[in-house]
Write an enzyme that holds these catalytic residues in place. Structure first.
Site, PDB file in Angstrom:
ATOM      1  N   HIS A   8       0.430   6.434   9.105  1.00  0.00           N
ATOM      2  CA  HIS A   8       1.287   7.414   8.470  1.00  0.00           C
ATOM      3  C   HIS A   8       0.674   8.755   8.084  1.00  0.00           C
ATOM      4  O   HIS A   8       1.596   9.746   7.829  1.00  0.00           O
ATOM      5  CB  HIS A   8       1.441   6.744   6.819  1.00  0.00           C
ATOM      6  CG  HIS A   8       2.866   5.894   6.867  1.00  0.00           C
ATOM      7  ND1 HIS A   8       3.991   6.292   7.211  1.00  0.00           N
ATOM      8  CD2 HIS A   8       2.873   4.792   6.232  1.00  0.00           C
ATOM      9  CE1 HIS A   8       5.011   5.375   7.223  1.00  0.00           C
ATOM     10  NE2 HIS A   8       4.444   4.342   6.460  1.00  0.00           N
ATOM     11  N   GLU A  27      -1.035   2.194   6.948  1.00  0.00           N
ATOM     12  CA  GLU A  27      -0.978   3.299   6.236  1.00  0.00           C
ATOM     13  C   GLU A  27      -1.567   4.635   6.839  1.00  0.00           C
ATOM     14  O   GLU A  27      -1.388   5.585   6.776  1.00  0.00           O
ATOM     15  CB  GLU A  27      -1.784   2.848   4.992  1.00  0.00           C
ATOM     16  CG  GLU A  27      -1.186   1.910   4.215  1.00  0.00           C
ATOM     17  CD  GLU A  27       0.220   1.969   3.915  1.00  0.00           C
ATOM     18  OE1 GLU A  27       0.612   2.928   3.604  1.00  0.00           O
ATOM     19  OE2 GLU A  27       0.795   0.989   4.021  1.00  0.00           O
ATOM     20  N   ALA A  40       0.859  -1.003  -0.134  1.00  0.00           N
ATOM     21  CA  ALA A  40      -0.053  -0.062  -0.002  1.00  0.00           C
ATOM     22  C   ALA A  40       0.860   1.455   0.016  1.00  0.00           C
ATOM     23  O   ALA A  40       2.231   1.073   0.244  1.00  0.00           O
ATOM     24  CB  ALA A  40      -0.948  -0.081   1.297  1.00  0.00           C
ATOM     25  N   MET A  41       0.143   2.439  -0.123  1.00  0.00           N
ATOM     26  CA  MET A  41       1.192   3.751  -0.076  1.00  0.00           C
ATOM     27  C   MET A  41       0.154   4.758   0.603  1.00  0.00           C
ATOM     28  O   MET A  41      -0.847   4.947   0.158  1.00  0.00           O
ATOM     29  CB  MET A  41       1.405   4.177  -1.669  1.00  0.00           C
ATOM     30  CG  MET A  41       2.038   5.247  -1.789  1.00  0.00           C
ATOM     31  SD  MET A  41       3.738   5.319  -0.785  1.00  0.00           S
ATOM     32  CE  MET A  41       3.761   7.136  -0.474  1.00  0.00           C
ATOM     33  N   GLU A  42       1.040   5.573   1.540  1.00  0.00           N
ATOM     34  CA  GLU A  42      -0.175   6.309   2.438  1.00  0.00           C
ATOM     35  C   GLU A  42      -0.032   7.939   1.804  1.00  0.00           C
ATOM     36  O   GLU A  42       0.033   8.667   2.398  1.00  0.00           O
ATOM     37  CB  GLU A  42       1.049   6.479   3.728  1.00  0.00           C
ATOM     38  CG  GLU A  42       2.416   7.065   3.352  1.00  0.00           C
ATOM     39  CD  GLU A  42       3.463   6.156   3.083  1.00  0.00           C
ATOM     40  OE1 GLU A  42       4.706   6.793   3.451  1.00  0.00           O
ATOM     41  OE2 GLU A  42       3.368   5.079   2.637  1.00  0.00           O
ATOM     42  N   ASN A  43      -0.504   7.979   0.444  1.00  0.00           N
ATOM     43  CA  ASN A  43      -0.614   9.190  -0.094  1.00  0.00           C
ATOM     44  C   ASN A  43      -1.898   9.547   0.899  1.00  0.00           C
ATOM     45  O   ASN A  43      -2.927   8.958   1.197  1.00  0.00           O
ATOM     46  CB  ASN A  43      -1.628   9.073  -1.359  1.00  0.00           C
ATOM     47  CG  ASN A  43      -0.808   7.907  -2.311  1.00  0.00           C
ATOM     48  OD1 ASN A  43       0.469   8.000  -2.546  1.00  0.00           O
ATOM     49  ND2 ASN A  43      -1.358   7.126  -2.690  1.00  0.00           N
TER      50      ASN A  43
END
Length: 825
Positions: free
Chosen positions: A301, A298, A262-265
């Site tokens: 973050h 996430e 996953a990515m914490e945009n």
């Protein structure tokens, strides 16, 4: 190693706000856009230097007539006709680029609908340094700015970014212009741009923040758990940090092709589907826990990383280590019955394996190039980093630690920090020398063994570096927790030994969560082993894990390990059985042919009691631990033990109602299967109703021992029949396979260039994840020779670690391979 100065941008001009408008063309796999940047000129300059790669840029004809792209440094140099003077400026650039297939920057992701029609979405993955592939920008974490994004999309397509949608208006030619609100001040790597066909859950209000889960069409029914978990985590972290959520909404988006978990945009978190979507009826405990823990990671973050960010990529360890620490803390709060800190002990042990190598690295090290930034994302950053944070939390006390974290976030909100800023906050609330302690763990690789020696007054605690090969001379300030009949205590063990008064029943590393191993003198070790069932579960885990590590480095024998396994017949914790069976699996890979049958009988005999207790059918009211343990025991008996009754029964349980039983049956059938099973699993993977089953069937296909399997799988990777996001781990499993691994490695070296080209750039070195199991002496030698002439840029340290792990197994094979039978007699 390159120099950070070679890649850092000059600070003569710095940005404050971006207006970004991008129009992706999904059919043509391209995009065009404009960016208008408000910036401040700090000192007179005739050039503006920012980042761009794989873009074509047109200059601002008023301000910037000349644009030069430097691919080596990934920079765009804008040359002016005259010096700019200090003050505010506005810079406008138009650009266009390609929607790539590399799972980085602005890229394409595809999926097929139930009728077999392909659909395309455009999405982003910018961490570490790939925002520059989507728009010209100052792509460094400390050059924060606000962002107002607009996306020009085909009418009917959905669009998402970091902030709330504020308008959607016709833009002509069947297009709509979707405008999003301005974000908070943040780093470029957190920007998100997503376009395609999606469905969204109804927003859930969490303390005034609307939360949604967004999926490709037809998968919204798999989002209910994610909505519940997301709402819990948003509330949990706002309370834990004592800071409100910093965004205006939170979307969690499932992406069909995604390079990470996953990515914490900020406000628009992107996930691999297996990390967000789940069917509670068919998911195993591990699959469900992965969804919960990744969502927790996430969302953690949003504060630790997004609101407060590292200054440069050498500090990414703290960003990711804290989020890993926080995910376990929050998952434990969400489902206390899962005992998730015990589950995390498996991750800590994995990082300790890497950290016991001569080729380990410090948690934090200098970072120059983008490739070196990408190399930071490993078990030392995440799992070791989280472990040393947990270690200091327990030493300081949970409430004291939390107050320090809250102080840090409030003090540095919207800014950038170094490690020392967190240590200072923790020292302020605790009065302890946190920085002095933590520096010994962060800036040097490795970890200690604590020797426990009986003295006239009590015991002496001293340290030495634990390594698989040779000794080391490093030392740490080790926060040691201990307990005995006299009560609990704590002590800081440094270079000099420390003597403590203790009573009977001593346990060093009480609670089992220190990042060190323990060596007791003979008398105390015998005492611990005699009362193993009385210890806390995580302490029992540590005893088994420590002995496994000792066996791998040659300071304990397989016979010692078997003796410990014999004492576990009544053990009830799944995670303790997991590490115990891991050791037996290590021996199964290196045992001589003559001794394999005795080892199989040992596995069957010493899982018999648990197998009889648990059976194949779950009892009413059974907890997650027992269900998980049943799966582990069945797999051990059917795969490592080759128990024929278990194998026969597994063939009838592939459609079992219980997910753990069905999962175990699939693994057992695959490990004992033939080519027809391989073909069946491949087909089942293609049509699986959940992301987890898709992966599970594909994994099962790689485990079928038929000699044609490696070639067939490699052909599927090269033809694109296996998704790019899954290709690396599929190849890794082939290399690690006990029966087919040698054949797979030969095929891979013969088709090396093709295979590497078919993988996402950030995944290529990951095909070596199971290289350590190719410990056959001639194969191991060929592997070393291969990497004398083949490498992955920026990943040289990781390759050296993989090779040393391989050498550890070669040593195990040489010591134990031909005497396991004697140890079992």
């Amino acid at each position: 190693m390159t120099s950070e100065a070679d890649y850092r941008l000059p600070r003569t001009v710095v940005p404050s706000h971006y207006d970004i408008e991008i129009a992706p063309d999904l059919a043509a796999a391209s995009f065009a856009g404009t960016v208008t940047i408000d910036a401040t000129v700090v000192e007179p300059t005739a050039t503006i230097v920012l980042n761009a790669i794989e873009l074509e840029i047109d200059g601002d004809q008023v301000l910037v007539p000349h644009v030069t792209l430097e691919s080596a440094t990934e920079r765009a140099i804008l040359t002016l006709d005259a010096d700019l003077q200090p003050g505010d400026i506005t810079l406008s650039l138009s650009f266009h680029g390609v929607l790539n297939d590399d799972l980085r920057g602005f890229y394409r992701s595809t999926y097929d609908d139930p009728d077999g029609n392909e659909h395309v979405i455009a999405t982003t993955q910018f961490e570490s340094t790939d925002a520059r592939r989507a728009f010209p920008c100052w792509d460094e974490p400390d050059l924060k700015a606000t962002f107002a994004v607009a996306l020009i999309v085909d009418h009917g397509l959905a669009a998402f970014s970091n902030a709330m949608e504020v308008s959607r208006e016709p833009a002509g030619d069947g297009k709509d212009r979707v405008q999003f609100a301005t974000t908070m001040v943040m780093s470029t790597y957190l920007v998100a741009l997503i376009v395609g066909e999606f469905e969204a859950t109804e927003p859930v209000d969490v303390n005034g923040v609307p939360l949604r889960v967004i999926t490709p069409p037809g998968k919204l029914h798999l989002a209910s758990e994610a909505v519940e978990v997301g709402a819990f985590m948003l509330d949990f972290f706002a309370s834990y940090y004592e800071v409100p959520y910093p965004g205006d909404k939170l979307d969690m988006v499932a992406i069909p092709d995604f390079g990470f978990g996953a990515m914490e945009n900020l406000g628009c978190i992107t996930y691999r589907e297996t990390a967000l979507l789940v069917d509670l009826e068919t998911a195993t405990q591990a699959e469900l826990a992965r969804v919960v823990s990744v969502i927790a990671h996430e969302i953690a973050h949003m504060w630790f990383g997004d609101l407060v960010t590292m200054k440069w990529w050498n500090g990414v360890w703290l960003n990711e280590a804290f989020a890993t620490f926080a995910e376990v803390t929050a998952t434990n709060a969400y489902r206390p019955e899962w005992n998730y800190w015990l589950d995390f002990a498996n991750d800590r042990a994995t990082s300790q394996e890497t950290d016991a190598l001569k080729t380990t690295r410090p948690i934090e090290f200098p970072v120059g190039s983008p490739a070196e930034a990408d190399a930071m994302f490993d078990v030392l950053t995440y799992e070791k980093g989280a472990s040393v944070l947990r270690q200091i939390e327990l030493y300081l006390g949970g409430d004291v630690f939390r107050r320090g974290v809250s102080l840090y976030l409030k003090r540095h909100a919207y800014g950038n920090t170094d490690n020392e800023d967190l240590w200072a906050a923790l020292e302020e609330v605790s009065g302890e020398p946190v920085g002095e302690i933590m520096d010994t763990w962060i800036f040097q690789g490795g970890y200690p063994m604590i020797d426990v020696t009986t003295t006239e007054r009590g015991v002496r605690l001293s340290q030495r570096q634990f390594r698989f090969f040779g000794g080391g001379d490093a030392s740490w300030k080790v926060p040691v927790l201990y307990s005995s009949s006299l009560g609990e205590g704590r002590v800081l063990v440094g270079e000099e030994p420390v003597e403590i008064e203790v009573g009977d029943d001593l346990i060093v590393n009480a609670g089992g969560e220190g990042f060190y191993r323990v060596a007791y003198d003979h008398e105390r070790l015998a005492s611990i082993e005699s009362r193993l069932p009385e210890l806390a579960d995580i302490e029992r885990y540590s005893v088994v894990s420590d002995l496994l590590a000792e066996m791998l480095c040659g300071r304990a024998s397989a016979g010692d390990y078997f003796d410990l396994i014999r004492s576990l017949d009544d053990e009830g914790e799944a995670d303790i059985w997991r590490v115990a069976l891991e050791g037996l699996s290590e021996l199964d890979r290196i045992v001589s042919s003559d001794d394999r049958d005795p080892l199989r009988r040992f596995v069957v005999d010493h899982t018999a009691k648990k197998a009889d207790q648990l059976g194949w059918v779950p009892a009413d009211g059974e907890d997650a631990n027992d269900r998980t343990l049943r799966g582990l025991i069945l797999k051990a008996r059917g795969i490592n033990g080759r128990d024929q009754e278990t194998i026969r029964t597994a063939a009838t349980q592939l459609d079992a109602a219980d997910a753990e039983v069905a999962d175990a049956a699939l693994a057992i059938v695959a490990a004992n299967g033939g080519l027809e099973d391989f073909e069946r699993f491949v087909e089942l993977s293609k049509g699986a109703p959940t992301p987890q089953l898709t992966v599970k069937y594909l994994r099962a296909a790689t485990q079928v021992p038929h000699p044609d399997v490696p070639g067939r799988i490699i052909d599927m990777v090269l033809s694109g029949d296996i998704r790019t996001q899954d290709s690396y781990w599929v190849v890794a499993l082939l290399i690690g396979h006990r029966d087919n691994g040698v054949r797979a490695w030969k095929l891979i070296t013969e088709r090396w260039e093709e295979i590497i080209a078919a993988l996402a750039p950030n995944h290529r070195y990951r095909i070596l994840d199971q290289l350590k199991f190719r410990s056959e002496p001639d194969v191991a030698q060929s592997v070393h020779e291969w990497f004398e002439t083949h490498t992955f840029p920026g990943m040289e340290k990781k390759i050296s670690q993989k090779l040393e792990m391989l050498d550890v197994r070669v040593g195990l094979r040489e010591r134990e391979g031909n005497r396991i039978g004697d140890a079992l007699r």
